[in-house]
Scaffold this motif. Structure first.
Motif, PDB file in Angstrom:
ATOM      1  N   GLY A   3       0.721 -17.929 -37.719  1.00  0.00           N
ATOM      2  CA  GLY A   3      -0.584 -17.298 -37.674  1.00  0.00           C
ATOM      3  C   GLY A   3      -0.465 -15.948 -37.027  1.00  0.00           C
ATOM      4  N   SER A   4      -1.528 -15.570 -36.292  1.00  0.00           N
ATOM      5  CA  SER A   4      -1.514 -14.256 -35.677  1.00  0.00           C
ATOM      6  C   SER A   4      -1.523 -14.422 -34.171  1.00  0.00           C
ATOM      7  N   GLY A   5      -1.369 -13.312 -33.484  1.00  0.00           N
ATOM      8  CA  GLY A   5      -1.374 -13.359 -32.031  1.00  0.00           C
ATOM      9  C   GLY A   5       0.034 -13.407 -31.490  1.00  0.00           C
ATOM     10  N   ASN A   6       0.156 -12.947 -30.273  1.00  0.00           N
ATOM     11  CA  ASN A   6       1.461 -12.925 -29.637  1.00  0.00           C
ATOM     12  C   ASN A   6       1.851 -14.307 -29.138  1.00  0.00           C
ATOM     13  N   ILE A   7       3.148 -14.520 -29.036  1.00  0.00           N
ATOM     14  CA  ILE A   7       3.676 -15.779 -28.534  1.00  0.00           C
ATOM     15  C   ILE A   7       4.437 -15.459 -27.261  1.00  0.00           C
ATOM     16  N   GLY A  13      14.347 -17.524 -24.105  1.00  0.00           N
ATOM     17  CA  GLY A  13      13.709 -18.170 -25.255  1.00  0.00           C
ATOM     18  C   GLY A  13      13.862 -17.330 -26.512  1.00  0.00           C
ATOM     19  N   LEU A  14      13.696 -16.010 -26.369  1.00  0.00           N
ATOM     20  CA  LEU A  14      13.859 -15.109 -27.507  1.00  0.00           C
ATOM     21  C   LEU A  14      15.322 -15.095 -27.966  1.00  0.00           C
ATOM     22  N   ARG A  15      16.262 -15.061 -27.010  1.00  0.00           N
ATOM     23  CA  ARG A  15      17.694 -15.081 -27.375  1.00  0.00           C
ATOM     24  C   ARG A  15      18.021 -16.344 -28.175  1.00  0.00           C
ATOM     25  N   LYS A  16      17.462 -17.474 -27.769  1.00  0.00           N
ATOM     26  CA  LYS A  16      17.720 -18.740 -28.450  1.00  0.00           C
ATOM     27  C   LYS A  16      17.201 -18.698 -29.892  1.00  0.00           C
ATOM     28  N   ASP A  70       8.899 -14.938 -38.055  1.00  0.00           N
ATOM     29  CA  ASP A  70       7.504 -14.766 -37.636  1.00  0.00           C
ATOM     30  C   ASP A  70       7.401 -14.832 -36.106  1.00  0.00           C
ATOM     31  N   TRP A  71       7.996 -15.858 -35.519  1.00  0.00           N
ATOM     32  CA  TRP A  71       7.920 -16.034 -34.063  1.00  0.00           C
ATOM     33  C   TRP A  71       8.578 -14.874 -33.327  1.00  0.00           C
ATOM     34  N   ILE A  72       9.735 -14.422 -33.829  1.00  0.00           N
ATOM     35  CA  ILE A  72      10.453 -13.305 -33.189  1.00  0.00           C
ATOM     36  C   ILE A  72       9.609 -12.033 -33.278  1.00  0.00           C
ATOM     37  N   ALA A  73       8.977 -11.823 -34.424  1.00  0.00           N
ATOM     38  CA  ALA A  73       8.141 -10.627 -34.610  1.00  0.00           C
ATOM     39  C   ALA A  73       6.947 -10.640 -33.659  1.00  0.00           C
TER      40      ALA A  73
END
Length: 170
Positions: A3-7, A13-16, A70-73
């Motif tokens: 969906g939209s919005g930041n995570i 967590g991002l490296r993983k 999507d999650w990384i973006a």
């Protein structure tokens, strides 16, 4: 979780997520393409279970790649090591005293994608984390759990870089 919005997530967590994405794109994609080619060589595709299983697996891999991209973006990286203060916020590691059992428990508040109960990393959206947000040492957080109401006294709030934990992962 699309969906939209930041995570919100920690740097580890991002490296993983990026490591999983790279693995899927560089290793798994090629492997599944080869499996499909081998299965295709076995003839009639309508009755070829290997082919259909491989196509199904390929669909799962491609879907996961889309989710990861999507999650990384949308990642909003919050580095706990750069935070401070005495209030419980995202990224904090919190030592709690269970008022009823007199036992101490430690939780780290992380993004939903990073939550891992074995490590006691809880999603910032979980009932326990929501009850803790904004609390300081000495405050009591009341948590509604399936087993009834629990009270936790905040013993310590600290901000650590989960980097050292990331190295232990495979």
């Amino acid at each position: 979780m699309s969906g939209s919005g930041n995570i919100p997530m920690t740097p580890s967590g991002l490296r993983k997520l990026k490591a999983e994405l790279k693995h899927l794109q560089t290793v798994e994609r090629g492997k599944i393409s080869r499996e499909i080619e081998v299965a295709r060589a076995h003839g009639d595709l309508r009755e070829n279970a290997e082919y259909h299983a491989a196509k199904e697996k390929q669909s799962h891999i491609e879907g996961r790649i889309l989710d990861l991209n999507d999650w990384i973006a949308r990642a909003e990286v919050i580095d706990p090591a750069k935070l401070g203060g005495d209030k419980v916020v995202f990224g904090a590691t919190v030592d709690l005293l269970d008022v009823e059992s007199d036992k101490t428990v430690t939780y780290r508040l992380v993004g939903e994608l990073e939550a891992d109960l074995k490590k006691r990393w809880i999603a910032v959206t979980s009932p326990v984390a929501r009850a803790l947000i904004g609390k300081k040492v000495g405050d009591v957080a009341t948590v509604q759990s399936p087993g009834g109401t629990r009270e936790y006294e905040v013993q310590e709030v600290r901000f650590e870089d989960p980097q050292e934990d990331a190295s232990a992962e495979g």
